[in-house]
Design an enzyme around this catalytic site. Structure first.
Site, PDB file in Angstrom:
ATOM      1  N   HIS A 296       0.838  -1.203   0.000  1.00 38.67           N
ATOM      2  CA  HIS A 296       0.000   0.000   0.000  1.00 38.67           C
ATOM      3  C   HIS A 296       0.878   1.261   0.000  1.00 38.67           C
ATOM      4  CE1 HIS A 296      -2.806   3.073   1.268  1.00 38.67           C
ATOM      5  NE2 HIS A 296      -2.172   3.215   2.414  1.00 38.67           N
TER       6      HIS A 296
ATOM      7  N   ASP B 144      -3.108   8.402  -0.968  1.00 37.30           N
ATOM      8  CA  ASP B 144      -3.492   7.340  -0.040  1.00 37.30           C
ATOM      9  C   ASP B 144      -4.944   6.933  -0.300  1.00 37.30           C
ATOM     10  OD1 ASP B 144      -3.275   5.770   2.487  1.00 37.30           O
ATOM     11  OD2 ASP B 144      -4.634   7.299   3.288  1.00 37.30           O
TER      12      ASP B 144
ATOM     13  N   ASP C 141     -23.716  16.485 -25.511  1.00 37.99           N
ATOM     14  CA  ASP C 141     -22.342  16.920 -25.689  1.00 37.99           C
ATOM     15  C   ASP C 141     -21.344  16.031 -24.951  1.00 37.99           C
ATOM     16  OD1 ASP C 141     -22.782  19.758 -23.479  1.00 37.99           O
ATOM     17  OD2 ASP C 141     -23.628  17.769 -23.490  1.00 37.99           O
TER      18      ASP C 141
ATOM     19  N   GLU D 274       1.141   5.718  12.381  1.00 36.44           N
ATOM     20  CA  GLU D 274      -0.199   5.281  12.730  1.00 36.44           C
ATOM     21  C   GLU D 274      -0.269   3.780  12.989  1.00 36.44           C
ATOM     22  OE1 GLU D 274      -3.120   6.507   9.884  1.00 36.44           O
ATOM     23  OE2 GLU D 274      -4.749   5.556  10.996  1.00 36.44           O
ATOM     24  N   ASP D 275       0.438   3.000  12.200  1.00 37.42           N
ATOM     25  CA  ASP D 275       0.231   1.548  12.223  1.00 37.42           C
ATOM     26  C   ASP D 275       1.403   0.718  12.744  1.00 37.42           C
ATOM     27  OD1 ASP D 275      -2.382   1.677  11.214  1.00 37.42           O
ATOM     28  OD2 ASP D 275      -1.622   1.980   9.189  1.00 37.42           O
TER      29      ASP D 275
ATOM     30  N   HIS E 231       4.250   6.932   5.145  1.00 37.08           N
ATOM     31  CA  HIS E 231       3.070   7.659   5.621  1.00 37.08           C
ATOM     32  C   HIS E 231       2.255   6.931   6.685  1.00 37.08           C
ATOM     33  CE1 HIS E 231       0.516   5.390   2.737  1.00 37.08           C
ATOM     34  NE2 HIS E 231      -0.457   5.702   3.567  1.00 37.08           N
TER      35      HIS E 231
HETATM   36 MN    MN Z   1      -2.376   4.695   4.071  1.00 38.52          MN
END
Ligand code: MN
Length: 489
Positions: A46, A137, A257, A74-75, A70
């Protein structure tokens, strides 16, 4: 994988500092080791894909490195201090910015979105690269959304459609905006999407045929002038067509159009030259011409827009712009961090680039300053949506100055856009040579003169007459101050 990423960066920036990217790659791969996505792939895929997506915008090395990293705050167990020691303050600030945007959770979705808007606004005014990483992301998360539960899919798609797509549009990155919209559209309205998708595919051949015909006709109309140009086809997003069908209450078959073409040339004079040639060879659709070269959109988008009628009454939408305007429309705000194709010098280091970024971020700064006056997040959201709406009108002051306002703006909005004092003391408006009420809806090209007197003041019902965040905030502030002073007497 690493080699593929590095070679992609080298294609647009031969002298890139690839050590930094390599270091970030190794570090993030190790930090995410043993983690997996809902799709079953290793988690790091990812982060890697987010970095690849940012290569499409030709972003600089710190952005690519931060993209790889990134999700580590967080993870994984990695702490900001450690990241700062390893990669320095710039990259850490980018990663922290992305983490902050992702970290807010609220029960009420609407509020959550409004809060996210605020966070995003703050992040962008500090460093717009944060939002570019967040958008990349989201693009990747949308492309793998089918592995999540239906509820989760719905939640993410709604947020993408109503929060991230408008943001991409506001930053001028139209490609990302369309991609996010179409992917969200598929999740949120699967039946409508499928029907439209099939109909669109079905028309492929006739579209191609029409296009080749237009190409020949345009060549014929332009060739003798000697103006160099290239014709490119504008991809139309399915969601855009869907919205048009809803707006016009028409089925797909009656949406005419669908052919969007673009003439790209070298100079502004040649843009107008091409416009003249095209308008004398084909009948223009009345009211369809807009000059965004003279009147750029707030995000600095420039082009001439027109619609012309061809043989068999087939209508084509045409945009005419220079290469430079084209690049800006493709990359939007990201253009400021891109490298020049050959030189290897960051565009951001070019003289004047800084001011350019500043003016592009002006509207964000203004939103943030009004924020103090707008206490209710729902109202803030509403204001933001209005400001995000690209339907603008251009109204003139008696002195000939152009005031840009959102579609639906009234003389009160106009007055506050000119000056707070004029708004606070206005009691009437002369539009053209007629006196109009203060809730009159202004139109492009009109001249508006505001009548003021010292004793005139904002009233409560003005709030239902204004549409801009600025006017609303100023009126609220006045009413609030007045209440306070009454209370103190
Ligand atoms: Mn992410």
């Amino acid at each position: 994988m690493l080699e593929q990423l590095l070679s992609k960066v080298r294609t647009y920036h031969p002298g890139a500092d690839t050590d930094l990217i390599e270091l970030a790659y190794q570090y993030a791969a190790k930090a995410h080791e043993g983690q997996f996505r809902a799709s079953g792939e290793p988690f790091f895929n990812h982060s890697y894909n987010v970095a690849l997506i940012l290569c499409d915008l030709k972003m600089d090395e710190p952005t690519i490195a931060a993209a790889l990293l990134h999700d580590v705050l967080e993870d994984t167990a990695v702490k900001p201090d450690v990241l700062r020691t390893e990669f320095g303050a710039e990259i850490t600030a980018l990663v922290e910015g992305v983490t902050k945007i992702s970290a807010y959770h609220f029960t009420d979705r609407e509020i959550a979105q409004a809060e996210n808007w605020r966070k995003m606004l703050l992040a962008v005014t500090r460093d717009a690269r944060v939002i570019l990483i967040k958008l990349a992301d989201r693009l990747h998360n949308m492309s793998t959304i089918r592995f999540l539960s239906p509820e989760k899919q719905h939640e993410i798609a709604a947020e993408s459609l109503y929060l991230y797509a408008p943001f991409a549009q506001r930053l001028g990155i139209y490609r990302w905006k369309s991609e996010i919209e179409d992917m969200s559209f598929e999740v949120l309205y699967p039946d409508e999407y499928r029907v439209l998708h099939d109909a669109w595919e079905h028309r492929q051949e006739s579209r191609h045929h029409h296009l080749e015909r237009w190409r020949a006709l345009l060549d014929e109309a332009i060739a003798s002038s000697g103006i160099a140009y290239r014709l490119s086809v504008r991809p139309k997003s399915l969601y855009g067509i869907h919205k048009k069908m809803e707006r016009q209450h028409k089925p797909f078959a009656e949406i005419q159009d669908l052919i969007g073409m673009r003439l790209v040339t070298d100079t502004v004079e040649n843009c107008y030259g091409l416009l003249g040639l095209v308008h004398s060879a084909f009948r223009p659709v009345p009211g369809a011409f807009t000059d965004y070269i003279q009147m750029p959109k707030i995000n600095m988008y420039q082009s001439l827009h027109t619609s012309i009628v061809g043989p068999d009454e087939v209508i084509a939408e045409l945009q005419i712009r220079t290469e430079d305007m084209h690049r800006r429309a493709e990359y939007g705000i990201a253009a400021h961090w891109r490298y020049k194709e050959a030189g290897g010098v960051s565009v951001a280091h070019k003289p004047g680039a800084k001011e350019d970024i500043e003016s592009r971020l002006d509207w964000l700064k203004q939103m943030l300053s009004w924020q103090d006056d707008i206490k209710d997040v729902r109202e803030f959201m509403q204001a933001f949506k209005v400001e995000c709406n690209f339907e603008q009108v251009f109204v003139f002051t008696p002195g000939g100055k152009v005031i840009k306002l959102p579609h639906g703006a009234t003389p009160i909005d106009f007055a506050y856009a000119v000056h707070t004092d004029i708004g606070t003391h206005c009691y009437g408006a002369r539009v053209g040579d007629k006196i109009q009420p203060l809730n009159y809806v202004l139109k492009t090209g009109e001249t508006c003169q505001i009548m003021t007197r010292k004793s005139a003041h904002p009233a409560n019902h003005w709030l239902s007459w204004v549409i801009t965040a600025r006017a609303r905030a100023k009126i609220r502030r006045f009413l609030h101050d007045q209440e306070q002073s009454h209370a103190n007497k």
